[in-house]
Design a protein around this motif. Structure first.
Motif, mmCIF file in Angstrom:
data_model
loop_
_atom_site.group_PDB
_atom_site.id
_atom_site.type_symbol
_atom_site.label_atom_id
_atom_site.label_comp_id
_atom_site.label_asym_id
_atom_site.label_seq_id
_atom_site.Cartn_x
_atom_site.Cartn_y
_atom_site.Cartn_z
ATOM 1 N N GLN A 241 34.211 -15.193 26.592
ATOM 2 C CA GLN A 241 33.245 -14.211 26.080
ATOM 3 C C GLN A 241 33.993 -12.951 25.635
ATOM 4 O O GLN A 241 35.210 -12.845 25.777
ATOM 5 N N ILE B 206 35.897 -9.824 24.041
ATOM 6 C CA ILE B 206 37.020 -9.635 23.121
ATOM 7 C C ILE B 206 37.880 -10.907 23.030
ATOM 8 O O ILE B 206 38.328 -11.285 21.944
ATOM 9 N N ARG C 5 29.722 -21.335 27.999
ATOM 10 C CA ARG C 5 30.286 -20.337 27.066
ATOM 11 C C ARG C 5 31.588 -20.869 26.462
ATOM 12 O O ARG C 5 31.824 -20.798 25.258
ATOM 13 N N ALA D 166 42.447 -11.300 29.635
ATOM 14 C CA ALA D 166 41.579 -11.202 30.818
ATOM 15 C C ALA D 166 41.806 -9.871 31.528
ATOM 16 O O ALA D 166 42.950 -9.449 31.703
ATOM 17 N N GLY D 167 40.732 -9.235 31.912
ATOM 18 C CA GLY D 167 40.874 -7.963 32.622
ATOM 19 C C GLY D 167 39.585 -7.640 33.357
ATOM 20 O O GLY D 167 38.510 -8.099 32.973
ATOM 21 N N SER E 231 44.167 -0.826 27.141
ATOM 22 C CA SER E 231 42.945 -0.010 27.070
ATOM 23 C C SER E 231 43.369 1.394 26.679
ATOM 24 O O SER E 231 44.535 1.778 26.882
ATOM 25 N N LYS F 37 46.456 -0.457 33.646
ATOM 26 C CA LYS F 37 46.674 -0.371 32.199
ATOM 27 C C LYS F 37 47.874 0.545 31.889
ATOM 28 O O LYS F 37 48.600 0.315 30.921
ATOM 29 N N GLY G 41 38.887 1.111 22.768
ATOM 30 C CA GLY G 41 38.084 2.183 23.375
ATOM 31 C C GLY G 41 36.869 1.522 24.004
ATOM 32 O O GLY G 41 37.007 0.558 24.752
ATOM 33 N N PRO H 239 30.163 -7.818 27.388
ATOM 34 C CA PRO H 239 29.480 -7.866 28.694
ATOM 35 C C PRO H 239 30.063 -6.901 29.743
ATOM 36 O O PRO H 239 29.339 -6.455 30.636
ATOM 37 N N ASN I 265 30.607 -3.940 29.395
ATOM 38 C CA ASN I 265 29.911 -2.658 29.197
ATOM 39 C C ASN I 265 28.386 -2.797 29.205
ATOM 40 O O ASN I 265 27.684 -1.928 28.698
HETATM 41 P P1 NAI Z 1 34.563 -9.275 29.541
HETATM 42 O O1 NAI Z 1 34.281 -9.030 30.961
HETATM 43 O O2 NAI Z 1 33.429 -9.443 28.587
HETATM 44 O O3 NAI Z 1 35.519 -10.544 29.359
HETATM 45 C C1 NAI Z 1 36.653 -10.708 30.162
HETATM 46 C C2 NAI Z 1 36.864 -12.182 30.374
HETATM 47 O O4 NAI Z 1 37.995 -12.353 31.221
HETATM 48 C C3 NAI Z 1 35.676 -12.836 31.067
HETATM 49 O O5 NAI Z 1 35.371 -14.048 30.431
HETATM 50 C C4 NAI Z 1 36.190 -13.058 32.487
HETATM 51 O O6 NAI Z 1 35.590 -14.162 33.117
HETATM 52 C C5 NAI Z 1 37.669 -13.284 32.228
HETATM 53 N N1 NAI Z 1 38.455 -13.043 33.432
HETATM 54 C C6 NAI Z 1 38.377 -11.974 34.267
HETATM 55 N N2 NAI Z 1 39.214 -12.141 35.302
HETATM 56 C C7 NAI Z 1 39.834 -13.333 35.104
HETATM 57 C C8 NAI Z 1 40.805 -14.050 35.843
HETATM 58 N N3 NAI Z 1 41.298 -13.580 36.991
HETATM 59 N N4 NAI Z 1 41.229 -15.235 35.362
HETATM 60 C C9 NAI Z 1 40.740 -15.732 34.197
HETATM 61 N N5 NAI Z 1 39.802 -15.091 33.460
HETATM 62 C C10 NAI Z 1 39.358 -13.909 33.922
HETATM 63 O O7 NAI Z 1 35.515 -8.092 29.069
HETATM 64 P P2 NAI Z 1 35.977 -7.595 27.625
HETATM 65 O O8 NAI Z 1 35.272 -6.350 27.344
HETATM 66 O O9 NAI Z 1 35.949 -8.689 26.641
HETATM 67 O O10 NAI Z 1 37.473 -7.185 28.010
HETATM 68 C C11 NAI Z 1 38.604 -7.935 27.664
HETATM 69 C C12 NAI Z 1 39.819 -7.075 27.889
HETATM 70 O O11 NAI Z 1 39.706 -5.880 27.121
HETATM 71 C C13 NAI Z 1 40.041 -6.630 29.335
HETATM 72 O O12 NAI Z 1 41.424 -6.673 29.635
HETATM 73 C C14 NAI Z 1 39.549 -5.206 29.339
HETATM 74 O O13 NAI Z 1 40.179 -4.409 30.319
HETATM 75 C C15 NAI Z 1 39.942 -4.756 27.946
HETATM 76 N N6 NAI Z 1 39.179 -3.624 27.473
HETATM 77 C C16 NAI Z 1 37.835 -3.722 27.196
HETATM 78 C C17 NAI Z 1 37.141 -2.610 26.763
HETATM 79 C C18 NAI Z 1 35.695 -2.650 26.431
HETATM 80 O O14 NAI Z 1 35.114 -1.580 26.172
HETATM 81 N N7 NAI Z 1 35.034 -3.792 26.390
HETATM 82 C C19 NAI Z 1 37.805 -1.312 26.598
HETATM 83 C C20 NAI Z 1 39.207 -1.322 26.923
HETATM 84 C C21 NAI Z 1 39.849 -2.436 27.339
#
Ligand code: NAI
Length: 256
Positions: free
Chosen positions: A16, A18, A43, A92-93, A144, A161, A188, A193, A195
């Motif tokens: 899901q 990014i 998903r 992943a984060g 980030s 980060k 940013g 999800p 957020n």
């Molecule tokens: P999200 O929560 O929608 O997606 C993250 C995905 O990583 C999820 O599918 C989750 O299940 C997976 N994940 C988490 N821990 C895991 C693990 N231990 N092993 C395998 N998979 C794992 O988050 P989003 O927003 O797509 O974020 C992706 C990256 O972007 C992260 O590193 C986040 O810190 C970074 N980021 C996101 C921002 C935002 O505003 N959405 C802003 C700045 C950075």
């Protein structure tokens, strides 16, 4: 010629948000994708279906990247999946919102192990493979804006980060002789999800938007476009950098 024709790319956390957007973007440019998440569900199947419909291959490998053993198995599994691996996107984060004085060791480990330790050992496994096979490689880390700017109540996240910032700066020098490039993308506030709460709370959202010169959240596809650029030969002379995708948030100035 598509930029990723014949290339195989592993993207962690790509069910899901990014990560999924990166998978779809790179597949649309010819890549075969190894998707990852902690578990395989509808998903992941949905992303596989979309990639297959584009005429590319996709496989899902379930692995918890916060555990170094799992992340090493993930990288080796990805190499085995299509016979070679060209690029690693450490996406992943996780984040946790707490006053600093309430953060437990468990929460600290959860954030640091996912966002930094797993990335460290995932890159190491990829580099060992590239080195042993005398192959070039590309790494893109999802950092980030908080590798650079503060985020009160998210101390562990900022530490993770911030660590990624220096890991990338350091490895760029160490890996350049191996023909491996490494860069960070620093989103940013992006509509994913992670957020959900922000997007559903108007006062919070307005407060965040006040600090974003472009006055909107980013789209996952806008982050994916920069990831694809950095992973491609178009960025052949780019290493050790962070590309901010933040609508101007990091270095904004609010006129009074
Ligand atoms: P999200 O929560 O929608 O997606 C993250 C995905 O990583 C999820 O599918 C989750 O299940 C997976 N994940 C988490 N821990 C895991 C693990 N231990 N092993 C395998 N998979 C794992 O988050 P989003 O927003 O797509 O974020 C992706 C990256 O972007 C992260 O590193 C986040 O810190 C970074 N980021 C996101 C921002 C935002 O505003 N959405 C802003 C700045 C950075």
């Amino acid at each position: 010629m598509k930029r990723f024709e014949g290339k195989n790319v592993l993207i962690s956390g790509s069910s899901q948000g990014i990560g999924a957007a990166c998978a779809l973007r790179m597949a649309s440019e010819g890549a075969n994708i190894i998707l990852n998440g902690r578990k395989f569900d509808e998903r992941g199947q949905g992303i596989i279906d979309q990639i297959t419909a584009m005429g590319q291959q996709a496989k899902f490998i379930a692995a918890d990247v916060s555990d170094p053993k799992n992340v090493i198995d993930l990288v080796n599994g990805a190499i085995a999946a299509f016979g070679s691996l060209d690029a690693l996107v450490n996406n992943a984060g996780v984040e946790r919102n707490h006053d600093f004085w309430d953060v437990t060791e468990e929460e600290y480990d959860f954030v640091l192990n996912t966002n930094l330790k797993g990335v460290f050992f995932g890159i190491q496994a990829f580099v060992k493979y590239c080195k042993a096979n005398n192959r070039p490689g590309v790494v893109v880390n999802m950092s980030s804006v908080h590798e650079e700017i503060i985020f009160p109540h998210f101390a562990a996240y900022c530490a993770s980060k911030g660590g990624l910032k220096m890991l990338t700066r350091n490895l760029a020098t160490e890996l350049a002789p191996l023909n491996i490039r490494i860069n960070n993308v620093a989103p940013g506030a992006v509509a994913t999800p992670i957020n959900q709460h922000l997007m559903e709370t108007p006062e919070l959202l307005n407060h965040v938007l006040k600090n974003i010169p472009m006055k909107r959240l980013g789209k996952p596809e806008e982050v994916a476009a920069v990831v694809a650029f950095l992973a491609s030969e178009d960025a052949g002379y780019v290493t050790g950098s962070t590309y901010f995708v933040d609508g101007g948030l990091t270095y904004h100035y609010e006129e009074q």
